[in-house]
Design an enzyme around this catalytic site. Structure first.
Site, PDB file in Angstrom:
ATOM      1  N   CYS A   9       0.860  -1.184   0.000  1.00  0.00           N
ATOM      2  CA  CYS A   9       0.000   0.000   0.000  1.00  0.00           C
ATOM      3  C   CYS A   9       0.896   1.234   0.000  1.00  0.00           C
ATOM      4  O   CYS A   9       2.106   1.124  -0.170  1.00  0.00           O
ATOM      5  CB  CYS A   9      -0.987  -0.006   1.171  1.00  0.00           C
ATOM      6  SG  CYS A   9      -0.259   0.258   2.805  1.00  0.00           S
ATOM      7  N   ASN A  12       2.445   1.558   4.224  1.00  0.00           N
ATOM      8  CA  ASN A  12       2.740   0.333   4.973  1.00  0.00           C
ATOM      9  C   ASN A  12       2.488   0.500   6.473  1.00  0.00           C
ATOM     10  O   ASN A  12       3.188  -0.053   7.302  1.00  0.00           O
ATOM     11  CB  ASN A  12       4.172  -0.135   4.697  1.00  0.00           C
ATOM     12  CG  ASN A  12       4.483  -1.553   5.170  1.00  0.00           C
ATOM     13  OD1 ASN A  12       5.592  -1.831   5.612  1.00  0.00           O
ATOM     14  ND2 ASN A  12       3.531  -2.470   5.083  1.00  0.00           N
ATOM     15  N   CYS A  14      -1.212   0.907   7.364  1.00  0.00           N
ATOM     16  CA  CYS A  14      -2.641   0.588   7.516  1.00  0.00           C
ATOM     17  C   CYS A  14      -3.004  -0.677   6.730  1.00  0.00           C
ATOM     18  O   CYS A  14      -3.002  -1.771   7.259  1.00  0.00           O
ATOM     19  CB  CYS A  14      -3.532   1.752   7.071  1.00  0.00           C
ATOM     20  SG  CYS A  14      -3.446   3.231   8.099  1.00  0.00           S
ATOM     21  N   ARG A  15      -3.300  -0.521   5.446  1.00  0.00           N
ATOM     22  CA  ARG A  15      -3.860  -1.632   4.662  1.00  0.00           C
ATOM     23  C   ARG A  15      -2.913  -2.807   4.469  1.00  0.00           C
ATOM     24  O   ARG A  15      -3.296  -3.955   4.709  1.00  0.00           O
ATOM     25  CB  ARG A  15      -4.337  -1.118   3.298  1.00  0.00           C
ATOM     26  CG  ARG A  15      -5.509  -0.179   3.393  1.00  0.00           C
ATOM     27  CD  ARG A  15      -5.800   0.482   2.066  1.00  0.00           C
ATOM     28  NE  ARG A  15      -4.695   1.369   1.708  1.00  0.00           N
ATOM     29  CZ  ARG A  15      -4.603   2.023   0.560  1.00  0.00           C
ATOM     30  NH1 ARG A  15      -5.538   1.860  -0.376  1.00  0.00           N
ATOM     31  NH2 ARG A  15      -3.584   2.819   0.321  1.00  0.00           N
ATOM     32  N   SER A  16      -1.693  -2.562   4.013  1.00  0.00           N
ATOM     33  CA  SER A  16      -0.816  -3.705   3.729  1.00  0.00           C
ATOM     34  C   SER A  16      -0.403  -4.457   4.982  1.00  0.00           C
ATOM     35  O   SER A  16      -0.389  -5.694   4.960  1.00  0.00           O
ATOM     36  CB  SER A  16       0.386  -3.305   2.867  1.00  0.00           C
ATOM     37  OG  SER A  16       1.208  -2.363   3.509  1.00  0.00           O
ATOM     38  N   ASP A 128      -8.307   3.795   1.345  1.00  0.00           N
ATOM     39  CA  ASP A 128      -7.306   4.012   2.376  1.00  0.00           C
ATOM     40  C   ASP A 128      -7.981   4.529   3.645  1.00  0.00           C
ATOM     41  O   ASP A 128      -8.521   5.642   3.659  1.00  0.00           O
ATOM     42  CB  ASP A 128      -6.273   5.025   1.876  1.00  0.00           C
ATOM     43  CG  ASP A 128      -5.058   5.110   2.778  1.00  0.00           C
ATOM     44  OD1 ASP A 128      -5.145   4.707   3.959  1.00  0.00           O
ATOM     45  OD2 ASP A 128      -4.018   5.594   2.289  1.00  0.00           O
TER      46      ASP A 128
END
Length: 155
Positions: A9, A12, A14-16, A128
């Site tokens: 993401c 690096n 939050c999402r990933s 995001d």
């Protein structure tokens, strides 16, 4: 031989990392953890200072914790050109991550770079949560993508 998966993401934080630790738990629960190498990375250096990455963003960490997932010790890192050879799948959270990953790596001759939700019946970006603030929606989207990806792999 392990299946090597890198989630990507923007920062690096939050999402990933959510995808990384959710997937680690998922494969652990299915008894197939030893068949995978799972990491995550950023396309930017915004969350990396003097070579040290920031930890997982507290609301993302809290959402993982609500589901019994611990991400302690994870720090942001940027994707590198070498990651292309070190991973079988580079799974991005949105189209802009794909574009930035390709810029860093220099292309995708083996077609390893995809969006995580490209494996679902409704391919789309994962918003995001840094901007949306809706971490439970992000969790659900990632969960949908991870389940579809495992099904694609035959698990």
């Amino acid at each position: 031989m392990s299946i090597r998966v890198l989630f990507i993401c923007h920062g690096n934080i939050c999402r990933s990392p959510m995808a990384e630790f959710m997937f680690k738990k998922m494969v652990e629960e299915r008894g197939i953890a030893d068949e995978f190498i799972i990491e995550s990375a950023a396309t930017s250096t915004e969350e990396i200072w003097n070579g040290i990455g920031n930890p997982v963003y507290p609301p993302a960490r809290d959402e993982l914790r609500r589901h019994g997932i611990d991400c302690s010790g994870k720090r942001a890192r940027q994707v590198t050109r070498g990651d292309y050879n070190n991973f079988d799948y580079l799974l991005c959270m949105e189209n802009v991550n794909i574009r930035n990953t390709m810029r860093i790596i220099g292309g995708d001759p083996e077609e390893k770079i995809k969006r995580l939700l490209d494996y679902t019946k409704q391919p789309r970006d994962i918003a995001d949560p840094w901007y949306t603030g809706v971490f439970d929606r992000t969790y659900k989207d990632i969960d949908e993508g991870l389940n579809a990806f495992l099904e694609y792999l035959g698990y």
